[in-house]
Design a protein around this motif. Structure first.
Motif, mmCIF file in Angstrom:
data_model
loop_
_atom_site.group_PDB
_atom_site.id
_atom_site.type_symbol
_atom_site.label_atom_id
_atom_site.label_comp_id
_atom_site.label_asym_id
_atom_site.label_seq_id
_atom_site.Cartn_x
_atom_site.Cartn_y
_atom_site.Cartn_z
ATOM 1 N N LEU A 1 -5.777 26.571 -8.066
ATOM 2 C CA LEU A 1 -6.696 25.479 -8.402
ATOM 3 C C LEU A 1 -5.932 24.189 -8.675
ATOM 4 N N LEU A 2 -4.840 24.322 -9.367
ATOM 5 C CA LEU A 2 -4.025 23.165 -9.730
ATOM 6 C C LEU A 2 -3.483 22.442 -8.493
ATOM 7 N N VAL A 3 -2.881 23.183 -7.585
ATOM 8 C CA VAL A 3 -2.328 22.530 -6.388
ATOM 9 C C VAL A 3 -3.432 22.089 -5.429
ATOM 10 N N GLY A 4 -4.586 22.752 -5.481
ATOM 11 C CA GLY A 4 -5.729 22.302 -4.691
ATOM 12 C C GLY A 4 -6.236 20.950 -5.166
ATOM 13 N N ILE A 5 -6.326 20.786 -6.472
ATOM 14 C CA ILE A 5 -6.747 19.502 -7.040
ATOM 15 C C ILE A 5 -5.708 18.426 -6.744
ATOM 16 N N ALA A 6 -4.437 18.780 -6.831
ATOM 17 C CA ALA A 6 -3.377 17.824 -6.504
ATOM 18 C C ALA A 6 -3.503 17.368 -5.045
ATOM 19 N N GLY A 7 -3.810 18.298 -4.148
ATOM 20 C CA GLY A 7 -4.006 17.940 -2.741
ATOM 21 C C GLY A 7 -5.156 16.972 -2.559
ATOM 22 N N ILE A 8 -6.254 17.199 -3.286
ATOM 23 C CA ILE A 8 -7.405 16.289 -3.210
ATOM 24 C C ILE A 8 -7.031 14.911 -3.742
ATOM 25 N N LEU A 9 -6.276 14.868 -4.835
ATOM 26 C CA LEU A 9 -5.871 13.573 -5.389
ATOM 27 C C LEU A 9 -5.002 12.792 -4.411
ATOM 28 N N ILE A 10 -4.107 13.484 -3.734
ATOM 29 C CA ILE A 10 -3.263 12.800 -2.743
ATOM 30 C C ILE A 10 -4.097 12.355 -1.542
ATOM 31 N N PHE B 1 0.833 -1.206 0.000
ATOM 32 C CA PHE B 1 0.000 0.000 0.000
ATOM 33 C C PHE B 1 0.869 1.258 0.000
ATOM 34 N N THR B 2 1.936 1.228 0.795
ATOM 35 C CA THR B 2 2.829 2.392 0.860
ATOM 36 C C THR B 2 3.471 2.661 -0.494
ATOM 37 N N LEU B 3 3.907 1.623 -1.175
ATOM 38 C CA LEU B 3 4.507 1.800 -2.503
ATOM 39 C C LEU B 3 3.494 2.345 -3.512
ATOM 40 N N VAL B 4 2.265 1.843 -3.471
ATOM 41 C CA VAL B 4 1.223 2.338 -4.385
ATOM 42 C C VAL B 4 0.934 3.809 -4.105
ATOM 43 N N ILE B 5 0.752 4.165 -2.847
ATOM 44 C CA ILE B 5 0.460 5.560 -2.478
ATOM 45 C C ILE B 5 1.627 6.463 -2.856
ATOM 46 N N THR B 6 2.841 6.021 -2.592
ATOM 47 C CA THR B 6 4.021 6.823 -2.928
ATOM 48 C C THR B 6 4.119 7.022 -4.435
ATOM 49 N N PHE B 7 3.906 5.975 -5.206
ATOM 50 C CA PHE B 7 3.980 6.066 -6.666
ATOM 51 C C PHE B 7 2.911 7.007 -7.212
ATOM 52 N N ILE B 8 1.687 6.875 -6.749
ATOM 53 C CA ILE B 8 0.613 7.744 -7.251
ATOM 54 C C ILE B 8 0.831 9.184 -6.801
ATOM 55 N N SER B 9 1.302 9.389 -5.580
ATOM 56 C CA SER B 9 1.623 10.748 -5.116
ATOM 57 C C SER B 9 2.711 11.362 -5.986
ATOM 58 N N PHE B 10 3.698 10.567 -6.346
ATOM 59 C CA PHE B 10 4.772 11.021 -7.223
ATOM 60 C C PHE B 10 4.219 11.429 -8.590
ATOM 61 N N ILE B 11 3.343 10.610 -9.157
ATOM 62 C CA ILE B 11 2.739 10.911 -10.463
ATOM 63 C C ILE B 11 1.915 12.194 -10.375
ATOM 64 N N VAL B 12 1.123 12.351 -9.322
ATOM 65 C CA VAL B 12 0.325 13.572 -9.139
ATOM 66 C C VAL B 12 1.247 14.785 -9.063
ATOM 67 N N PHE B 13 2.307 14.675 -8.310
ATOM 68 C CA PHE B 13 3.269 15.767 -8.153
ATOM 69 C C PHE B 13 3.883 16.145 -9.499
ATOM 70 N N ILE B 14 4.367 15.167 -10.245
ATOM 71 C CA ILE B 14 5.004 15.421 -11.534
ATOM 72 C C ILE B 14 4.006 16.025 -12.525
ATOM 73 N N LEU B 15 2.804 15.476 -12.594
ATOM 74 C CA LEU B 15 1.790 16.016 -13.511
ATOM 75 C C LEU B 15 1.395 17.445 -13.142
ATOM 76 N N THR B 16 1.351 17.733 -11.857
ATOM 77 C CA THR B 16 1.029 19.089 -11.412
ATOM 78 C C THR B 16 2.119 20.067 -11.841
#
Length: 164
Positions: free
Chosen positions: A77-86, A45-60
């Motif tokens: 708005l962009l960083v707000g949406i990124a926060g919601i995704l994380i 779970f930690t690896l999945v969350i870390t990977f998706i958080s990384f992708i959200v960060f890079i895309l942002t």
């Protein structure tokens, strides 16, 4: 824990010039503390969350660089949406993080305000001696966003009730 890891990641990124370390290390914080599963599941779970958080960060970051709108509303708005995704990925995989309208809205507001507030702070409030420090200039906005996002996520963590 998340803020400590984000700070550690920022220092390592500063020393090594590897900016990708910041979101990777930051993504570890919430799952390591809040996942209450057997070790194998916790690691997964930690690896999945870390990977998706990384992708959200890079895309942002890529989106923010690609579009040249105003310096407050669109980036906010962009960083707000990124926060919601994380918050969302943590909430989907961690039982103690409860997603509801209140926690989503709070995380969006806190995350979304982080970039505009940072701009105002660095342009008008903080002394120039502080804003000229290379570590603050390069990574301060990311640390501030991670701090505000973590605060929002903390409001979604279900508190354990003590039973006697």
């Amino acid at each position: 824990m998340s803020l400590t890891l984000a700070t550690l990641g920022s220092i390592i990124a500063y020393l090594t010039n590897l900016i990708i370390i910041i979101p990777l290390v930051f993504g570890l914080g919430i799952p390591l503390v809040n996942i209450d599963k057997p070790l194998r599941q916790k690691i997964g779970f930690t690896l999945v969350i870390t990977f998706i958080s990384f992708i959200v960060f890079i895309l942002t970051v890529i989106t923010a660089i690609s579009f040249n709108f105003d310096k407050y509303v669109f980036p906010g708005l962009l960083v707000g949406i990124a926060g919601i995704l994380i918050l969302g990925i943590n909430g989907l995989l961690i039982e103690t993080i409860k997603l509801n309208l209140k926690t989503i809205a709070l995380t969006f507001v806190l995350s979304g305000l982080s970039l505009p507030v940072w701009i105002i702070l660095t342009e008008n409030v903080l002394p120039t001696t502080m804003t000229k420090i290379e570590l603050v200039r390069q990574f301060g906005v990311m640390l501030f966003w991670m701090t505000m996002t973590t605060i929002g996520i903390c409001f979604a963590i279900k508190k354990n009730k003590l039973t006697l």
